[in-house]
Write an enzyme that holds these catalytic residues in place. Structure first.
Site, mmCIF file in Angstrom:
data_model
loop_
_atom_site.group_PDB
_atom_site.id
_atom_site.type_symbol
_atom_site.label_atom_id
_atom_site.label_comp_id
_atom_site.label_asym_id
_atom_site.label_seq_id
_atom_site.Cartn_x
_atom_site.Cartn_y
_atom_site.Cartn_z
ATOM 1 N N ASP A 172 49.694 -11.460 -7.760
ATOM 2 C CA ASP A 172 50.384 -12.711 -8.083
ATOM 3 C C ASP A 172 49.414 -13.730 -8.663
ATOM 4 O O ASP A 172 48.266 -13.856 -8.207
ATOM 5 C CB ASP A 172 51.022 -13.308 -6.826
ATOM 6 C CG ASP A 172 52.075 -12.393 -6.210
ATOM 7 O OD1 ASP A 172 52.444 -11.403 -6.872
ATOM 8 O OD2 ASP A 172 52.512 -12.669 -5.081
ATOM 9 N N LYS A 184 53.741 -26.798 -0.888
ATOM 10 C CA LYS A 184 53.586 -25.667 -1.796
ATOM 11 C C LYS A 184 54.662 -25.607 -2.871
ATOM 12 O O LYS A 184 54.368 -25.461 -4.062
ATOM 13 C CB LYS A 184 53.571 -24.350 -1.008
ATOM 14 C CG LYS A 184 53.376 -23.121 -1.899
ATOM 15 C CD LYS A 184 53.292 -21.834 -1.088
ATOM 16 C CE LYS A 184 53.113 -20.629 -2.023
ATOM 17 N NZ LYS A 184 53.003 -19.363 -1.271
ATOM 18 N N ASP A 217 55.464 -14.254 -12.620
ATOM 19 C CA ASP A 217 54.006 -14.284 -12.499
ATOM 20 C C ASP A 217 53.519 -13.360 -11.380
ATOM 21 O O ASP A 217 52.432 -13.541 -10.837
ATOM 22 C CB ASP A 217 53.511 -15.710 -12.251
ATOM 23 C CG ASP A 217 54.016 -16.295 -10.936
ATOM 24 O OD1 ASP A 217 54.986 -15.749 -10.376
ATOM 25 O OD2 ASP A 217 53.456 -17.295 -10.472
#
Length: 611
Positions: free
Chosen positions: A312, A387, A544
């Site tokens: 990732d 986050k 991603d």
């Protein structure tokens, strides 16, 4: 079904609705597994893409892009030559030809949990929350609190209903496919160039439930490197900060929990349930089973693995901005340069937020009303709280979006019972987080501002922003003002929305920076997919997050770094400005933003660029 009248409190107008009877709704929820689902996974490889509506499914209508009625985007795709779109078609064919199967052991565990009421390992509770009883008091404050609670519980129950239907649909597909040797997911694109499986329910872009159920149909021997990567992968899935250790630290974590791993594999629901502590429990359980089988075999390195191992990006949007701007500070924050352990941008932002809140907490509440919120939240600030906001900041998250994200995190922790107080605390935390982001990523803000100004210049001429991705895909932003068409019925007058010829200037401007970066990460993923296919690797991409067999992770890591450098060695912003000036020669665009002197080749040696 029954009809009724509702009152719009804002306009004081009554409007007719047709609603589902609660008994029918409840029956539909129970029978969701029997519903007909179009666009199921395919049992044979999809047709290769050769045109806008030629490829993927044999008999169902298939389109290479999800345009949602945007005429200009459809025209742009159809006008593009076959040679121009050939790389895009090749990448989608690569993704669509990856063969999957159902992990029957994980499906069996999920079925047991679901049959016993859910509410475990992230599965929604199958029962609704009981509505609170109305207080026997005339105290207006207490009555208002009760109303807030009733509203909150009804919202929770509505969300639970949606989640239960979603789980039933996912499990219905899994049960249908579990005895198949393998199946395939045809892919197409959104208008920005990001690839998605066309089947919407059980796919690898889905939740932990989906990802735990799915595995590669082809198995490959682990080998020495594969055994190492399987251990790292388990630590990544367990998370809780473990995924921020060095690779050696993650391997040590896994090896220190071998007894827990074996127990999880042998007795997932009857044993110690160590796997339930993971951030991604069902994926963790799947790796526990695979790793246990390998370590118990006479030759672990020759054990066959079907597990997709993920690599990732580290806050990938900011990685793209750092590469665009050749920003040394930004590059270091998001692992474009090497280090002994991964840099954690989320912890960095959390530390800045904590500093701001500590300063606010020391101020007299009469001078600074935020002092009360700061004192309440100062012990709650961590990377998990900020986050999601940091992740979405480069994709244009608004203050309202940040507030709702943080509100959900605070609600999960059950530290603030009072609903209005929870809301106001989330407002304060969102503003503080966005302030910290602006302080840390000035380079990214400069490029975002330039992209937004260019879009404003174009949209002010009543034109949509258009560009071509580095992979050759034409993109047209679809945001136009909506007109109304009135249709009279016996019940009421219906107002149908339809696009007009006038673009939404503000939306064109605010959406362009995130959409442009999405088109770049889509290009990187497709470049990597094609190169992995040519190297003989199985590959799956989730924006991603890049997946392959454990034994092939080293090779995929080399490829994805090569392709990132190859992508950004092209003059992307210069080409974009040139295309704007060519399309609108009479308009004046702002000069290119200043860029730093970061050496892109450093990415090739960055251990934790993707990890």
């Amino acid at each position: 079904m029954f009809s009724g009248l509702h009152l719009d409190r804002k306009s004081s107008r009554r409007y007719g609705v047709i609603e589902c009877d609660p008994l029918v709704r409840k029956g539909l929820e129970k029978s969701a597994r029997h519903m007909v689902i179009p666009y199921l996974p395919m049992l044979v490889p999809p047709l290769n893409w050769t045109g806008y509506d030629q490829g993927a499914y044999f008999f169902l209508p298939s389109y290479v892009m999800r345009i949602h009625g945007a005429k200009q985007q459809r025209v742009a795709i159809k006008r593009a030559s076959r040679n121009q779109l050939e790389p895009v078609f090749k990448a989608l064919d690569t993704l669509g030809n990856t063969k999957w199967r159902v992990n029957k052991r994980i499906l069996a565990v999920i079925d047991r949990i679901w049959a016993s009421g859910g509410h475990l390992a992230g599965l929604v509770d199958r029962e609704d929350v009981h509505l609170p009883e109305e207080p026997q008091t005339e105290d207006e404050a207490e009555i208002q609190k009760w109303r807030w609670k009733v509203k909150s519980v009804k919202k929770d129950n509505s969300e639970r209903h949606s989640q239960r239907c979603d789980v039933e649909l996912k499990l219905a597909v899994a049960r249908k496919m579990k005895d198949e040797e393998g199946f395939y997911y045809p892919h197409n694109l959104d208008f920005r160039g990001r690839a998605y499986p066309m089947h919407p329910y059980l796919n690898h872009l889905g939740s932990d439930v989906c990802r735990g159920i799915l595995e590669f149909a082809e198995g490959r021997p682990l080998g020495k490197s594969g055994l190492r990567w399987l251990k790292i992968h388990l630590a990544n899935l367990y998370a809780g900060g473990v995924d921020k250790l060095s690779y050696d630290g993650r391997i040590s974590f896994t090896e220190n929990h071998l007894d827990d791993i074996f127990d999880s594999a042998d007795r997932p629901l009857e044993g110690q349930r160590w796997w339930l502590g993971a951030e991604d429990p069902f994926q963790c359980l799947a790796v526990c089973i695979n790793l246990s089988e390998a370590l118990r075999s006479p030759s672990p390195e020759t054990a066959i693995s079907h597990t997709p191992v993920h690599q990732d990006g580290s806050c990938n949007g900011l990685q793209h901005y750092a590469a665009l701007g050749r920003d040394k500070l930004g590059a270091a924050a998001v692992n474009l340069v090497g280090g002994g352990k991964p840099a954690d941008v989320y912890s960095g932002i959390a530390a800045r937020v904590l500093d701001i809140m500590r300063r606010d907490a020391e101020i007299d509440p009469e001078i600074n009303p935020n002092s009360m919120h700061a004192k309440l939240l100062v012990d709650q600030v961590d990377r998990k709280l900020v986050k999601q906001t940091v992740m979405t900041s480069v994709y244009g998250v608004t203050y309202i979006g940040a507030r709702d994200q943080i509100k959900r995190r605070l609600k999960e922790r059950c530290i603030i019972a009072d609903v209005p107080q929870l809301y106001s605390a989330a407002c304060y935390a969102a503003k503080t987080t966005l302030t910290a982001l602006e302080e840390m990523f000035e380079g990214a803000r400069g490029i975002m501002a330039w992209l937004g100004e260019c879009a404003k210049v174009i949209a002010s001429e009543n034109q949509p922003v258009q560009w071509t991705t580095p992979f050759g895909l034409p993109v047209v932003q679809p945001y136009r003002q909506l007109g109304r068409q009135l249709i009279k019925t016996s019940l009421q007058v219906l107002s149908l929305q339809r696009e007009t010829d006038k673009v939404m200037v503000r939306r064109q401007r605010t959406a362009f920076p995130p959409n442009f970066v999405h088109s770049l990460d889509g290009s990187h993923m497709m470049m990597t997919a094609v190169a992995c296919k040519e190297a003989g690797l199985n590959f799956a991409g989730v924006h991603d997050s890049y997946w392959t067999h454990a034994c092939d992770v080293n090779e995929m890591n080399r490829i994805l770094r090569d392709k990132f450098v190859e992508l950004y060695e092209t003059p992307i912003l210069e080409n974009l400005l040139e295309s704007f000036q060519s399309s609108f020669p009479d308009l004046k665009f702002p000069p290119l933003p200043e860029r730093g002197d970061f050496d892109l080749r450093d990415v090739l040696q960055s251990t934790y660029f993707f990890n």
